[in-house]
Design a protein around this motif. Structure first.
Motif, PDB file in Angstrom:
ATOM      1  N   ASP A 169     100.972 128.233 -39.695  1.00 22.77           N
ATOM      2  CA  ASP A 169     101.004 129.398 -38.823  1.00 22.77           C
ATOM      3  C   ASP A 169     102.452 129.891 -38.800  1.00 22.77           C
ATOM      4  O   ASP A 169     103.363 129.117 -38.531  1.00 22.77           O
ATOM      5  N   LYS A 186      94.335 140.459 -34.270  1.00 25.68           N
ATOM      6  CA  LYS A 186      94.543 139.415 -33.268  1.00 25.68           C
ATOM      7  C   LYS A 186      94.683 140.086 -31.906  1.00 25.68           C
ATOM      8  O   LYS A 186      95.575 140.903 -31.690  1.00 25.68           O
ATOM      9  N   PHE A 209      95.799 126.765 -25.570  1.00 25.83           N
ATOM     10  CA  PHE A 209      96.747 126.626 -26.682  1.00 25.83           C
ATOM     11  C   PHE A 209      98.184 126.759 -26.179  1.00 25.83           C
ATOM     12  O   PHE A 209      99.076 126.028 -26.610  1.00 25.83           O
ATOM     13  N   ARG A 210      98.392 127.692 -25.267  1.00 29.44           N
ATOM     14  CA  ARG A 210      99.770 127.913 -24.792  1.00 29.44           C
ATOM     15  C   ARG A 210     100.265 126.718 -23.995  1.00 29.44           C
ATOM     16  O   ARG A 210     101.457 126.431 -23.986  1.00 29.44           O
ATOM     17  N   ARG A 231     101.823 139.653 -23.944  1.00 27.11           N
ATOM     18  CA  ARG A 231     101.847 139.982 -25.372  1.00 27.11           C
ATOM     19  C   ARG A 231     101.151 141.313 -25.677  1.00 27.11           C
ATOM     20  O   ARG A 231     100.825 141.593 -26.831  1.00 27.11           O
ATOM     21  N   GLN A 291     100.001 142.203 -29.450  1.00 24.13           N
ATOM     22  CA  GLN A 291      98.616 141.818 -29.730  1.00 24.13           C
ATOM     23  C   GLN A 291      97.682 142.938 -29.261  1.00 24.13           C
ATOM     24  O   GLN A 291      98.037 143.739 -28.405  1.00 24.13           O
ATOM     25  N   LYS A 341      90.560 137.324 -34.566  1.00 26.41           N
ATOM     26  CA  LYS A 341      90.854 136.272 -33.599  1.00 26.41           C
ATOM     27  C   LYS A 341      90.952 136.855 -32.207  1.00 26.41           C
ATOM     28  O   LYS A 341      91.637 137.862 -32.039  1.00 26.41           O
ATOM     29  N   SER A 379      91.313 128.215 -28.758  1.00 29.03           N
ATOM     30  CA  SER A 379      91.376 127.104 -27.809  1.00 29.03           C
ATOM     31  C   SER A 379      90.478 127.288 -26.591  1.00 29.03           C
ATOM     32  O   SER A 379      89.752 126.371 -26.209  1.00 29.03           O
ATOM     33  N   TYR A 428      88.787 123.883 -33.651  1.00 29.47           N
ATOM     34  CA  TYR A 428      89.179 122.548 -33.187  1.00 29.47           C
ATOM     35  C   TYR A 428      87.990 121.597 -33.238  1.00 29.47           C
ATOM     36  O   TYR A 428      88.155 120.394 -33.120  1.00 29.47           O
TER      37      TYR A 428
HETATM   38  C1  PBG Z   1     100.914 131.938 -32.243  1.00 34.44           C
HETATM   39  C2  PBG Z   1      99.494 131.576 -32.083  1.00 34.44           C
HETATM   40  C3  PBG Z   1      98.699 131.533 -30.923  1.00 34.44           C
HETATM   41  C4  PBG Z   1      97.462 131.044 -31.311  1.00 34.44           C
HETATM   42  C5  PBG Z   1      97.518 130.853 -32.677  1.00 34.44           C
HETATM   43  N1  PBG Z   1      98.761 131.206 -33.134  1.00 34.44           N
HETATM   44  C6  PBG Z   1      99.051 131.791 -29.512  1.00 34.44           C
HETATM   45  C7  PBG Z   1      99.277 133.152 -29.020  1.00 34.44           C
HETATM   46  O1  PBG Z   1      99.295 134.121 -29.758  1.00 34.44           O
HETATM   47  O2  PBG Z   1      99.508 133.229 -27.824  1.00 34.44           O
HETATM   48  C8  PBG Z   1      96.298 130.779 -30.408  1.00 34.44           C
HETATM   49  C9  PBG Z   1      95.357 129.743 -30.893  1.00 34.44           C
HETATM   50  C10 PBG Z   1      94.354 129.292 -29.916  1.00 34.44           C
HETATM   51  O3  PBG Z   1      94.270 129.727 -28.755  1.00 34.44           O
HETATM   52  O4  PBG Z   1      93.589 128.392 -30.303  1.00 34.44           O
HETATM   53  N2  PBG Z   1     101.258 133.226 -31.930  1.00 34.44           N
END
Ligand code: PBG
Length: 327
Positions: free
Chosen positions: A119, A196, A205-206, A218, A222, A249, A275, A314
């Motif tokens: 990533d 995304k 995830f965070r 974001r 995003q 995503k 996540s 996952y």
């Molecule tokens: C990095 C990234 C993120 C995820 C994947 N790459 C976090 C975000 O953009 O906040 C999220 C993955 C997940 O929630 O499983 N930017």
């Protein structure tokens, strides 16, 4: 038109073997990518609380888990790293001896047949938690590109088989493509996190990656969850910049976007079962409210039915085991 009583659709469903033969979507571990979190230290296998079954793994324990995934028929892993230190410009992301670079070397040495995808983003490495560098309180797109390109190159120089830029900066795929080509890595593909969304489903995830933005959110980079046409433009632009594989995503709340992307583009299409989507299933299953195995396989089938060729999940290892049982 034939109709009842001449037409009996249940005839197709009556016999188990015929149900198998007429199944339109066939799940297989060969379509899964398993995301992993790598950390410094020794002998660390720290459970990630909001993502039961996922761990922070130190380099010495990495190969065992990756080997397990390989034995289950999973072709690729996706790596996320937890650096020792964070700073405003995310130095750890492009450090040639950074956590991801070392993890890539470890996996390619110990489990060489496993494909390693990285990533490419700054958010795990910046102290402010944003995906790019900050200038006057805003994320500076063009200044970030150079750092993303450097990050991607350092991953590939460490041995990564594919890079996946996820920062949602305009021009990120082009910047990385140029940098890779300039250094003789024209055979390394790029999987663009093309569409995304700014999703609350990244919450767990965070916590796992310690990458929550310290100010703001974001939404300036995003995508707005309300927009599907915009997703098509984002994907188009990633393709124009040279993305080999495109991604939508998250997956479950965006199955319509996956379907539209499938109908519109011929590129291999990935979907990230993120996540929060995973954690919801885990939490409900822990309470006995849903059957985890059945629900997970149904959701993964839905993502593929919507049009995804590749699912980042996952649940990859567990799903691979369940699919084996079901055979
Ligand atoms: C990095 C990234 C993120 C995820 C994947 N790459 C976090 C975000 O953009 O906040 C999220 C993955 C997940 O929630 O499983 N930017």
């Amino acid at each position: 038109m034939v109709s009842f009583p001449d037409l009996r659709l249940r005839r197709i469903r009556e016999q188990a073997p015929l149900r198998k033969l007429t199944r339109e979507t066939r799940l297989s571990p060969s379509g899964f990518v398993y995301p992993m979190f790598v950390t410094h230290g020794q002998n660390i296998r720290q459970p990630i609380e909001p993502m039961p079954g996922c761990h922070h793994l130190s380099l010495d324990l990495l190969a065992e888990d990756v080997g397990e995934a390989a034995d289950l028929g999973i072709p690729a892993v996706l790596l996320f790293g937890l650096p020792q230190e964070k700073d405003p410009v995310g130095l750890g992301a492009y450090d040639p001896e950074g956590i991801i670079q070392e993890a890539v070397r470890t996996i390619k040495r110990e489990v060489p047949d496993m494909m390693v995808i990285t990533d490419v983003c700054l958010c795990e490495y910046t102290d402010h938690g944003h995906c790019g560098v900050i200038d006057n309180g805003r994320v500076d797109n063009d200044a970030t590109l150079e750092l993303l390109a450097r990050t991607g190159l350092s991953h590939v120089q460490a041995g990564a088989d594919m890079v996946a830029p996820s920062a949602m900066m305009d021009g990120q795929v082009r910047a990385i493509r140029r940098e890779l080509d300039a250094h003789g890595h024209e055979t390394i593909p790029i999987m663009g996190y093309a569409a995304k969304y700014a999703s609350a489903f990244y919450g767990p995830f965070r916590i796992a990656a310690d990458s929550t933005p310290q100010f703001g959110d974001r939404h300036s980079y995003q995508m707005d969850p309300a927009n599907a046409r915009m997703a098509m433009r984002e994907i188009e632009s990633d393709i124009a910049e040279g993305a080999d594989i495109i991604m939508v995503k998250p997956a479950l709340a965006y199955l319509d976007v996956i379907r539209q992307a499938r109908d519109r583009f011929d590129h291999p299409l990935a979907a990230y079962n993120v996540s929060g989507e995973y954690s919801m299933v885990k939490a409900a299953a822990e309470r006995g409210w849903v059957d985890e195995k059945a629900v997970t396989l149904e959701l993964l089938t839905a993502i593929q039915r919507a049009g995804a060729d590749i699912t980042l999940t996952y649940h990859a290892k567990e799903a691979a085991r369940w699919l084996k049982e079901r055979e």
